[in-house]
Design a protein around this motif. Structure first.
Motif, PDB file in Angstrom:
ATOM      1  N   ALA A  24       0.845  -1.194   0.000  1.00 47.84           N
ATOM      2  CA  ALA A  24       0.000   0.000   0.000  1.00 47.84           C
ATOM      3  C   ALA A  24       0.875   1.237   0.000  1.00 47.84           C
ATOM      4  O   ALA A  24       2.010   1.221   0.485  1.00 47.84           O
ATOM      5  CB  ALA A  24      -0.923   0.011   1.216  1.00 47.84           C
ATOM      6  N   VAL A  25       0.319   2.318  -0.547  1.00 50.88           N
ATOM      7  CA  VAL A  25       1.011   3.608  -0.580  1.00 50.88           C
ATOM      8  C   VAL A  25       0.081   4.658   0.008  1.00 50.88           C
ATOM      9  O   VAL A  25      -1.109   4.713  -0.331  1.00 50.88           O
ATOM     10  CB  VAL A  25       1.401   4.000  -2.022  1.00 50.88           C
ATOM     11  N   VAL A  26       0.635   5.493   0.899  1.00 50.32           N
ATOM     12  CA  VAL A  26      -0.097   6.639   1.438  1.00 50.32           C
ATOM     13  C   VAL A  26       0.648   7.885   0.964  1.00 50.32           C
ATOM     14  O   VAL A  26       1.772   8.152   1.388  1.00 50.32           O
ATOM     15  CB  VAL A  26      -0.180   6.611   2.972  1.00 50.32           C
ATOM     16  N   HIS A  27      -0.009   8.636   0.098  1.00 49.86           N
ATOM     17  CA  HIS A  27       0.639   9.776  -0.567  1.00 49.86           C
ATOM     18  C   HIS A  27       0.132  11.081   0.055  1.00 49.86           C
ATOM     19  O   HIS A  27      -1.005  11.491  -0.177  1.00 49.86           O
ATOM     20  CB  HIS A  27       0.330   9.717  -2.058  1.00 49.86           C
ATOM     21  N   LEU A  28       0.994  11.732   0.850  1.00 49.45           N
ATOM     22  CA  LEU A  28       0.617  12.938   1.582  1.00 49.45           C
ATOM     23  C   LEU A  28       1.426  14.162   1.176  1.00 49.45           C
ATOM     24  O   LEU A  28       1.217  15.244   1.731  1.00 49.45           O
ATOM     25  CB  LEU A  28       0.789  12.709   3.097  1.00 49.45           C
ATOM     26  N   ALA A  29       2.346  14.015   0.237  1.00 55.11           N
ATOM     27  CA  ALA A  29       3.263  15.102  -0.089  1.00 55.11           C
ATOM     28  C   ALA A  29       2.570  16.229  -0.847  1.00 55.11           C
ATOM     29  O   ALA A  29       1.648  16.003  -1.628  1.00 55.11           O
ATOM     30  CB  ALA A  29       4.433  14.563  -0.913  1.00 55.11           C
ATOM     31  N   GLY A  30       3.043  17.443  -0.612  1.00 56.99           N
ATOM     32  CA  GLY A  30       2.534  18.616  -1.328  1.00 56.99           C
ATOM     33  C   GLY A  30       2.834  19.874  -0.543  1.00 56.99           C
ATOM     34  O   GLY A  30       2.849  19.868   0.692  1.00 56.99           O
ATOM     35  N   ALA A  31       3.094  20.965  -1.248  1.00 52.60           N
ATOM     36  CA  ALA A  31       3.363  22.247  -0.585  1.00 52.60           C
ATOM     37  C   ALA A  31       2.137  22.680   0.217  1.00 52.60           C
ATOM     38  O   ALA A  31       0.996  22.435  -0.169  1.00 52.60           O
ATOM     39  CB  ALA A  31       3.706  23.306  -1.632  1.00 52.60           C
ATOM     40  N   GLY A  32       2.383  23.333   1.355  1.00 51.37           N
ATOM     41  CA  GLY A  32       1.308  23.728   2.250  1.00 51.37           C
ATOM     42  C   GLY A  32       0.389  24.776   1.633  1.00 51.37           C
ATOM     43  O   GLY A  32       0.858  25.818   1.174  1.00 51.37           O
ATOM     44  N   ILE A  33      -0.916  24.492   1.652  1.00 48.16           N
ATOM     45  CA  ILE A  33      -1.887  25.404   1.049  1.00 48.16           C
ATOM     46  C   ILE A  33      -1.825  26.794   1.685  1.00 48.16           C
ATOM     47  O   ILE A  33      -1.887  27.814   1.006  1.00 48.16           O
ATOM     48  CB  ILE A  33      -3.313  24.832   1.181  1.00 48.16           C
ATOM     49  N   GLY A  34      -1.714  26.849   3.007  1.00 45.31           N
ATOM     50  CA  GLY A  34      -1.739  28.133   3.692  1.00 45.31           C
ATOM     51  C   GLY A  34      -0.397  28.595   4.213  1.00 45.31           C
ATOM     52  O   GLY A  34      -0.331  29.489   5.070  1.00 45.31           O
ATOM     53  N   ASP A  35       0.680  28.012   3.703  1.00 44.59           N
ATOM     54  CA  ASP A  35       2.002  28.345   4.232  1.00 44.59           C
ATOM     55  C   ASP A  35       2.511  29.710   3.786  1.00 44.59           C
ATOM     56  O   ASP A  35       3.310  30.334   4.478  1.00 44.59           O
ATOM     57  CB  ASP A  35       3.020  27.273   3.822  1.00 44.59           C
ATOM     58  N   ARG A  36       2.066  30.167   2.611  1.00 53.03           N
ATOM     59  CA  ARG A  36       2.551  31.438   2.079  1.00 53.03           C
ATOM     60  C   ARG A  36       1.428  32.173   1.371  1.00 53.03           C
ATOM     61  O   ARG A  36       0.395  31.586   1.027  1.00 53.03           O
ATOM     62  CB  ARG A  36       3.694  31.181   1.079  1.00 53.03           C
ATOM     63  N   ARG A  37       1.632  33.466   1.189  1.00 53.45           N
ATOM     64  CA  ARG A  37       0.691  34.255   0.394  1.00 53.45           C
ATOM     65  C   ARG A  37       0.667  33.711  -1.028  1.00 53.45           C
ATOM     66  O   ARG A  37       1.707  33.367  -1.586  1.00 53.45           O
ATOM     67  CB  ARG A  37       1.131  35.722   0.382  1.00 53.45           C
ATOM     68  N   TRP A  38      -0.520  33.630  -1.599  1.00 51.90           N
ATOM     69  CA  TRP A  38      -0.630  33.083  -2.936  1.00 51.90           C
ATOM     70  C   TRP A  38      -0.177  34.097  -3.987  1.00 51.90           C
ATOM     71  O   TRP A  38      -0.826  35.112  -4.208  1.00 51.90           O
ATOM     72  CB  TRP A  38      -2.067  32.689  -3.224  1.00 51.90           C
ATOM     73  N   THR A  39       0.920  33.808  -4.606  1.00 54.02           N
ATOM     74  CA  THR A  39       1.354  34.518  -5.807  1.00 54.02           C
ATOM     75  C   THR A  39       1.156  33.561  -6.978  1.00 54.02           C
ATOM     76  O   THR A  39       0.865  32.372  -6.783  1.00 54.02           O
ATOM     77  CB  THR A  39       2.828  34.910  -5.712  1.00 54.02           C
ATOM     78  N   ASP A  40       1.344  34.044  -8.176  1.00 49.64           N
ATOM     79  CA  ASP A  40       1.237  33.147  -9.326  1.00 49.64           C
ATOM     80  C   ASP A  40       2.251  32.019  -9.221  1.00 49.64           C
ATOM     81  O   ASP A  40       1.950  30.865  -9.547  1.00 49.64           O
ATOM     82  CB  ASP A  40       1.440  33.926 -10.627  1.00 49.64           C
ATOM     83  N   ASP A  41       3.459  32.341  -8.769  1.00 50.15           N
ATOM     84  CA  ASP A  41       4.498  31.317  -8.632  1.00 50.15           C
ATOM     85  C   ASP A  41       4.121  30.283  -7.570  1.00 50.15           C
ATOM     86  O   ASP A  41       4.344  29.078  -7.760  1.00 50.15           O
ATOM     87  CB  ASP A  41       5.842  31.955  -8.273  1.00 50.15           C
ATOM     88  N   TYR A  42       3.563  30.755  -6.444  1.00 53.76           N
ATOM     89  CA  TYR A  42       3.225  29.797  -5.382  1.00 53.76           C
ATOM     90  C   TYR A  42       2.029  28.936  -5.791  1.00 53.76           C
ATOM     91  O   TYR A  42       1.992  27.741  -5.480  1.00 53.76           O
ATOM     92  CB  TYR A  42       2.943  30.506  -4.060  1.00 53.76           C
TER      93      TYR A  42
END
Length: 306
Positions: free
Chosen positions: A63-81
Motif C-alpha cells: 500500500a502507498v499513502v501519498h501525503l506530499a505537497g506544498a502547504g496550502i496556507g504556508d505562504r501568500r498566494w502569488t502566481d508562482d506559489y
C-alpha cells in the motif's frame, strides 16, 4: 492484524509524522519517499518534478499513502506559489500512479492526498452538510483538487484500490492552522475571521491518523472520502471554543479586507471559505471518532498533545 509493507510520502509533514510511528506500532514495515539523499535503509529517493522514481524500489509494496505537497496556507498566494501548489501535488501523484501501475503484482491500495477544497468556497451551509457525492465547486482550489484526484487514474485503471483523502482542517498543536493560532489566542489576542459565519470542516490529527489506518485495512472502501469530524462548526464557534479551552478572551475580529490584504486570494479560498461537510463514507465504514466535537478535540489537543 495483517501486516503490510507501506510506502509513505510527506512523512515529515504534520500528518505523516504522526502516521509513520502509528504504522510501525501496528507492526507494518514503513518505507518513506524523500527528495534528499536517503539517510537510512527505510528511505527511497524520488524526484517528482523531474519524474524520477525507480519502480524496482517499490517492488513488493502492499500500500502507498501519498501525503506530499506544498502547504496550502504556508505562504501568500502569488502566481508562482499557486504553480508550486499545483505542481507539487499533480506531478507527484501522476508519477506515483503511473509507477505503481507498472508493478507486478501492483499494490493493493493507493491512499492519495486530496482536500475539501474540491467542494469550492461555499459548500453545505444552511442546506446541511454535503457528502462525497457532491460535485466539484468553482475556484482555483476546486480545480486543483479535481486535477489532483484525476492524476491517480493510472493506478485505478491498473486495478489498484484508490482512495482520495479529502482532508479538512487538521487540528494539532504541533502545526497547521491551529498551531499558528495558538500563540495569539494564548495572549488573549485571538478572534473570529471575517464575519465568523463561515463553516469549518475540521478533524483532529489523532482521528485523521486513525482513519488512514482503517482505510488501509478496509478493502471495501474506494473513491473519495471526507476526512472531517461529524460536527463542523462556524468560525465564530471555533473561536469561542478555543478561547474557552485556553481560558482567554477572544474579542478581536479580523476584517475581510485585512485578510485579503495579508493573504491575497487565499483569504477567500482558505480562511473565509465556508465548507460544511459530512464524513459519510467513514461513518458507513464503521469509523468511530475519538474527537467528534470541537470541545472534546481542543481539550485533548491542549492537554494531551493529540
Amino acid at each position: 492484524m495483517v501486516t503490510m509493507r507501506i510506502v509513505v510520502t510527506g512523512a515529515s509533514g504534520l500528518i505523516g509524522s504522526a502516521l509513520v510511528p502509528a504504522l510501525h506500532g501496528d507492526g507494518h514495515t514503513v518505507t518513506t519517499l524523500v527528495r534528499r539523499t536517503p539517510r537510512t535503509g527505510g528511505e527511497i529517493q524520488w524526484d517528482p518534478a523531474a519524474g524520477r522514481l525507480d519502480p524496482a524500489a517499490l517492488a513488493g509494496t502492499d500500500a502507498v499513502v501519498h501525503l506530499a505537497g506544498a502547504g496550502i496556507g504556508d505562504r501568500r498566494w502569488t502566481d508562482d506559489y499557486k504553480r508550486l501548489l499545483r505542481d507539487s501535488r499533480i506531478a507527484g501523484t501522476d508519477l506515483l500512479a503511473r509507477t505503481l501501475a507498472t508493478l507486478t503484482p501492483p499494490p493493493q491500495a493507493f491512499l492519495s492526498g486530496s482536500a475539501v477544497g474540491w467542494y469550492g468556497t461555499s459548500a453545505g451551509g444552511d442546506a446541511g452538510p454535503l457528502d462525497e457525492n457532491a460535485p466539484a465547486g468553482a475556484g482555483f482550489l476546486a480545480r486543483l483538487v479535481e486535477d489532483w484526484e484525476a492524476a491517480a487514474t493510472p493506478a485505478r485503471e491498473a486495478g489498484i484500490r484508490v482512495v482520495t483523502l479529502r482532508t479538512g482542517v487538521v487540528l494539532s498543536r504541533h502545526g497547521g492552522s491551529l498551531g499558528r493560532q495558538l500563540p495569539l489566542f494564548r495572549l488573549g489576542l485571538g478572534g473570529r475571521l471575517g464575519s465568523g459565519r463561515q463553516w469549518l470542516s475540521w478533524i483532529s490529527c489523532t482521528d485523521h491518523v486513525a482513519a488512514l489506518r482503517l482505510l488501509l485495512a478496509d478493502d471495501s472502501v474506494a473513491g473519495p472520502v471526507n476526512l472531517v469530524a461529524p460536527e463542523p462548526v462556524t468560525n465564530a464557534a471555533f473561536t469561542a471554543a478555543l478561547a474557552s479551552a485556553l481560558h482567554r478572551p477572544a474579542f478581536a475580529a479580523v476584517p475581510r479586507l485585512a485578510l485579503r490584504a495579508a493573504l491575497g486570494e487565499f483569504a477567500d479560498e482558505g480562511v473565509l471559505a465556508s465548507q460544511r461537510l459530512a464524513p459519510a463514507v467513514l461513518t458507513a465504514a464503521g469509523f468511530r471518532f475519538t474527537h467528534p466535537d470541537i470541545d472534546t478535540a481542543l481539550r485533548a489537543i491542549l492537554t494531551d498533545g493529540a
